[in-house]
Design a protein around this motif. Structure first.
Motif, PDB file in Angstrom:
ATOM      1  N   MET A 111       3.634   5.920  -5.449  1.00 51.34           N
ATOM      2  CA  MET A 111       3.577   6.014  -6.908  1.00 51.34           C
ATOM      3  C   MET A 111       2.479   6.988  -7.333  1.00 51.34           C
ATOM      4  O   MET A 111       2.665   7.782  -8.255  1.00 51.34           O
ATOM      5  CB  MET A 111       3.369   4.636  -7.539  1.00 51.34           C
ATOM      6  CG  MET A 111       4.546   3.688  -7.329  1.00 51.34           C
ATOM      7  SD  MET A 111       6.143   4.395  -7.798  1.00 51.34           S
ATOM      8  CE  MET A 111       6.017   4.379  -9.556  1.00 51.34           C
ATOM      9  N   ILE A 112       1.342   6.945  -6.664  1.00 49.53           N
ATOM     10  CA  ILE A 112       0.250   7.867  -6.975  1.00 49.53           C
ATOM     11  C   ILE A 112       0.668   9.298  -6.651  1.00 49.53           C
ATOM     12  O   ILE A 112       0.461  10.219  -7.454  1.00 49.53           O
ATOM     13  CB  ILE A 112      -1.039   7.473  -6.227  1.00 49.53           C
ATOM     14  CG1 ILE A 112      -1.598   6.170  -6.796  1.00 49.53           C
ATOM     15  CG2 ILE A 112      -2.078   8.581  -6.290  1.00 49.53           C
ATOM     16  CD1 ILE A 112      -2.708   5.549  -5.967  1.00 49.53           C
ATOM     17  N   VAL A 113       1.268   9.518  -5.484  1.00 50.59           N
ATOM     18  CA  VAL A 113       1.722  10.854  -5.088  1.00 50.59           C
ATOM     19  C   VAL A 113       2.758  11.366  -6.088  1.00 50.59           C
ATOM     20  O   VAL A 113       2.707  12.533  -6.526  1.00 50.59           O
ATOM     21  CB  VAL A 113       2.284  10.844  -3.643  1.00 50.59           C
ATOM     22  CG1 VAL A 113       3.030  12.130  -3.325  1.00 50.59           C
ATOM     23  CG2 VAL A 113       1.168  10.600  -2.650  1.00 50.59           C
ATOM     24  N   TYR A 157       0.826  -1.213   0.000  1.00 51.15           N
ATOM     25  CA  TYR A 157       0.000   0.000   0.000  1.00 51.15           C
ATOM     26  C   TYR A 157       0.857   1.259   0.000  1.00 51.15           C
ATOM     27  O   TYR A 157       0.553   2.231  -0.694  1.00 51.15           O
ATOM     28  CB  TYR A 157      -0.948   0.018   1.196  1.00 51.15           C
ATOM     29  CG  TYR A 157      -2.115  -0.929   1.085  1.00 51.15           C
ATOM     30  CD1 TYR A 157      -2.715  -1.206  -0.137  1.00 51.15           C
ATOM     31  CD2 TYR A 157      -2.632  -1.548   2.211  1.00 51.15           C
ATOM     32  CE1 TYR A 157      -3.786  -2.069  -0.243  1.00 51.15           C
ATOM     33  CE2 TYR A 157      -3.710  -2.418   2.123  1.00 51.15           C
ATOM     34  CZ  TYR A 157      -4.283  -2.675   0.891  1.00 51.15           C
ATOM     35  OH  TYR A 157      -5.343  -3.529   0.801  1.00 51.15           O
ATOM     36  N   GLY A 199       3.106  10.465  -9.225  1.00 51.68           N
ATOM     37  CA  GLY A 199       2.403  10.734 -10.492  1.00 51.68           C
ATOM     38  C   GLY A 199       1.653  12.051 -10.449  1.00 51.68           C
ATOM     39  O   GLY A 199       1.724  12.856 -11.391  1.00 51.68           O
ATOM     40  N   VAL A 200       0.926  12.298  -9.367  1.00 44.55           N
ATOM     41  CA  VAL A 200       0.182  13.555  -9.224  1.00 44.55           C
ATOM     42  C   VAL A 200       1.148  14.730  -9.176  1.00 44.55           C
ATOM     43  O   VAL A 200       0.913  15.773  -9.819  1.00 44.55           O
ATOM     44  CB  VAL A 200      -0.733  13.514  -7.973  1.00 44.55           C
ATOM     45  CG1 VAL A 200      -1.302  14.888  -7.661  1.00 44.55           C
ATOM     46  CG2 VAL A 200      -1.846  12.497  -8.168  1.00 44.55           C
ATOM     47  N   SER A 253       2.258   1.720  -3.500  1.00 41.83           N
ATOM     48  CA  SER A 253       1.199   2.201  -4.399  1.00 41.83           C
ATOM     49  C   SER A 253       0.891   3.666  -4.143  1.00 41.83           C
ATOM     50  O   SER A 253       0.755   4.456  -5.080  1.00 41.83           O
ATOM     51  CB  SER A 253      -0.077   1.378  -4.223  1.00 41.83           C
ATOM     52  OG  SER A 253       0.137   0.042  -4.549  1.00 41.83           O
ATOM     53  N   THR A 254       0.787   4.039  -2.868  1.00 45.30           N
ATOM     54  CA  THR A 254       0.482   5.426  -2.503  1.00 45.30           C
ATOM     55  C   THR A 254       1.595   6.356  -2.957  1.00 45.30           C
ATOM     56  O   THR A 254       1.325   7.435  -3.496  1.00 45.30           O
ATOM     57  CB  THR A 254       0.256   5.537  -0.987  1.00 45.30           C
ATOM     58  OG1 THR A 254      -0.800   4.651  -0.606  1.00 45.30           O
ATOM     59  CG2 THR A 254      -0.100   6.956  -0.583  1.00 45.30           C
TER      60      THR A 254
END
Length: 182
Positions: free
Chosen positions: A156-158, A150, A160-161, A153-154
């Motif tokens: 990677m999202i941060v 998790y 990306g944003v 994944s988090t």
């Protein structure tokens, strides 16, 4: 440790009316209480056990083996006198002992176990329960792997944003001056 205490509190609450009504060690209430504790189980392999002040087995879950046998000299693979230590902890007001012990009905292989014991003075009886630590280690390992997944994944999202925002800001910085000069 909290769960072990809670489990033993539940068992003790179950037999407390019998204990309070009993007049001594050989009271019929003790026999009834032991019968209840022998049937009481929790989780996958949780059970209760009892030994007298001389480390003689009174009950061990529903297992009838070695009832009446002394475990005073019984040591685990690391030299821990586990029954003596549990009796001692129980008499001291309740306490924990870590040792190695075979799972009920699964052969002689000893697994790490943490147990909690209390003492019932009137009945000359230590009652205890425990759980196998390797089960906890496996659960903690699974939880840690899931948590790390998790977190990855988090992140990677941060990332990306943040990259999209950075590109948007860069685009605005380059377009806005050109747009206002025309």
């Amino acid at each position: 440790k909290t769960e072990l205490r809670h489990s033993l509190d539940v068992a003790n609450s179950l037999i407390k009316p019998l204990y309070d009504a009993a007049n001594g060690n050989d009271a019929p209430e003790k026999t009834e209480a032991i019968a209840l504790l022998k049937r009481l189980k929790y989780g996958k392999d949780g059970y209760y056990f009892g030994y007298d002040g001389n480390s003689v087995r009174v009950f061990s879950g529903s297992d009838t083996a070695k009832i009446g046998d002394s475990f005073q000299g019984y040591k685990d693979v690391n030299g821990v006198y586990l029954i003596n230590d549990l009796v001692k902890q129980g008499k001291a007001g309740g306490g924990f002992v870590t040792y190695h012990f075979p799972r009920q009905g699964q052969g002689d292989t000893a697994y790490p176990k943490l147990s909690y014991a209390i003492w019932l003075e009137k009945w000359n009886l230590m009652i205890g329960t425990g759980f196998y630590i390797d089960n906890i280690d496996a659960a903690v390992g699974s939880a840690r792997a899931l948590s790390e997944s998790y977190i990855h994944s988090t992140l990677m999202i941060v990332f990306g944003v943040a990259l999209v925002l950075l590109l948007a800001i860069a685009l605005i910085v380059f377009i806005l001056p050109n747009f206002t000069t025309s």
